[in-house]
Design an enzyme around this catalytic site. Structure first.
Site, PDB file in Angstrom:
ATOM      1  N   GLY A   1       0.678  -1.261   0.073  1.00 12.68           N
ATOM      2  CA  GLY A   1       0.088  -0.153   0.060  1.00 12.68           C
ATOM      3  C   GLY A   1       1.026   1.204   0.118  1.00 12.68           C
ATOM      4  O   GLY A   1       0.597   2.474  -0.475  1.00 12.68           O
TER       5      GLY A   1
ATOM      6  N   ASN B   1      -7.229   3.879   9.310  1.00 15.38           N
ATOM      7  CA  ASN B   1      -6.401   2.687  10.102  1.00 15.38           C
ATOM      8  C   ASN B   1      -6.385   2.438  11.535  1.00 15.38           C
ATOM      9  O   ASN B   1      -6.089   1.534  12.134  1.00 15.38           O
ATOM     10  CB  ASN B   1      -5.108   2.653   9.372  1.00 15.38           C
TER      11      ASN B   1
ATOM     12  N   ALA C   1      -2.594  -6.432   0.020  1.00 13.04           N
ATOM     13  CA  ALA C   1      -2.934  -7.920   0.348  1.00 13.04           C
ATOM     14  C   ALA C   1      -3.066  -8.596   1.662  1.00 13.04           C
ATOM     15  O   ALA C   1      -3.828  -9.136   2.015  1.00 13.04           O
ATOM     16  CB  ALA C   1      -2.008  -8.940  -0.407  1.00 13.04           C
ATOM     17  N   HIS C   2      -2.011  -8.018   2.455  1.00 10.40           N
ATOM     18  CA  HIS C   2      -2.202  -8.317   3.953  1.00 10.40           C
ATOM     19  C   HIS C   2      -3.181  -8.032   4.801  1.00 10.40           C
ATOM     20  O   HIS C   2      -3.598  -8.710   5.809  1.00 10.40           O
ATOM     21  CB  HIS C   2      -0.801  -8.169   4.472  1.00 10.40           C
TER      22      HIS C   2
ATOM     23  N   CYS D   1       2.364   0.827  11.353  1.00 11.87           N
ATOM     24  CA  CYS D   1       3.522   1.299  10.557  1.00 11.87           C
ATOM     25  C   CYS D   1       4.445   2.290  11.272  1.00 11.87           C
ATOM     26  O   CYS D   1       4.879   2.994  10.266  1.00 11.87           O
ATOM     27  CB  CYS D   1       2.887   1.703   8.900  1.00 11.87           C
TER      28      CYS D   1
END
Length: 342
Positions: A49, A121, A170-171, A284
């Protein structure tokens, strides 16, 4: 992914092994495209991303950027590093973008790219992306949406959102780390971040990570469970806690809460000792417990921001897991009250 490990060819080669690798990559591209309602050529595979967000913000043919105050760091930092003027779109106390403020920003200045995430998020708050996209289109601006948090957790349809670019990873829904995509509207030219070979229709050079892409395709077509009941069970058990963003539409798997007088770093360690992994702020952030720019933008006091914890339910989470979490929370609260009374 295990089957893909047996394919040793380079997807850019014309021999049999290369063609087999190319078929794998294109099958994954088709699966990701179907998941969000687009055609396969619109899917640009990336390493995740963050790279997709950087490609969108740095590569878009615009003269300025408008980003919401609660975007992921990979959007905010990419905007600052783009060399283009950056304007920050404010949010309300629930963390929802102010569309009236967006219209004012769009009305003043040259052609812009608006970047507004689908869901936050940290809080799980869902943004009015389709409405923002209509405003952007009316002012001749481009629209990018970081939809990383949405895939597998809520309906995600590129056309219904009305955006020009959309980021996926994807994760988040349970696939491998290291695979992502930028969905690009047909006919929109981007300046690539990575030059070299002609991969990804010359929009992203580099030999494809076939194993991760195979996993991305597989998880993109998987039907994941609705976690709303689990989230509601968890939040009902959070005695004395404040749920942040509770009055706004939210993802079914995300809870951000705070208990005044408690410290997030202390809570992280306490839950870890109970065998429960939670986080504070963005996941992150290189393992740091830092002040949340999201909560600051929502106008939360330092006392709340320093106490805020984010809980993310996974695709395998159960009612028993939530019961264990609530039991741990009550134990932690009891210790906190005992210390305060001592």
């Amino acid at each position: 992914m295990l089957a893909a490990m047996a394919v040793t060819g380079n997807a850019s080669s014309v021999h049999g092994e290369g063609r087999a690798a190319r078929q794998l990559a294109e099958e994954a591209r088709e699966q990701v495209a179907r998941a969000v309602g687009v055609i396969a050529p619109m899917v640009v595979f990336t390493s995740g991303g963050s790279e997709a967000n950087n490609l969108a913000l740095k590569g878009a043919p615009v003269e300025r950027l408008i980003v919401s105050a609660v975007e992921h760091p990979s959007v905010l930092e990419a905007a600052r590093a783009s060399g283009k003027p950056v304007e920050v779109l404010r949010v309300d106390g629930q963390g929802v973008a102010d569309l009236a403020a967006l219209e004012r920003l769009l009305a003043n200045g040259p052609r812009a790219l608006v970047s507004l995430m689908l869901a936050n998020n940290e809080t799980g708050v869902i943004q009015p992306v389709a409405e923002a996209a209509r405003l952007a289109q009316a002012h001749g601006a481009l629209m990018h949406c970081d939809a990383v948090q949405g895939l597998g957790r809520m309906p995600v349809n590129f056309a219904l959102l009305g955006v020009d670019m959309m980021t996926l990873s994807a994760h988040k829904p349970g696939g491998p780390v290291g695979a992502g995509a930028l969905i690009v509207r047909d006919g929109l030219a981007l300046t690539p971040l990575i030059d070299g070979g002609g991969q990804e229709s010359r929009r992203r050079a580099g030999t494809e990570n076939l194993i991760a892409l195979a996993g991305f395709g597989a998880v993109a077509q998987a039907k994941l469970p609705d976690m709303t009941l689990l989230r509601d069970q968890l939040e009902t058990g959070l005695d004395g806690a404040m749920i942040l963003g509770a009055a706004a539409p939210r993802l079914p798997n995300t809870t951000c809460f705070a208990h005044p007088g408690m410290n997030a770093e202390t809570l992280l360690m306490a839950f870890d000792l109970e065998g429960i992994a939670v986080s504070s702020g963005s996941a992150c952030s290189s393992g740091k417990v830092a002040k949340s720019h999201v909560l600051a933008a929502m106008g939360m006091s330092p006392e709340i921001s320093h106490a805020a914890i984010r809980v993310s339910l996974g695709w395998t989470s159960t009612h028993q897991d939530v019961d264990q979490f609530i039991a741990a929370w009550r134990k932690i609260i009891a210790r906190h009250k005992a210390r305060a009374a001592a």
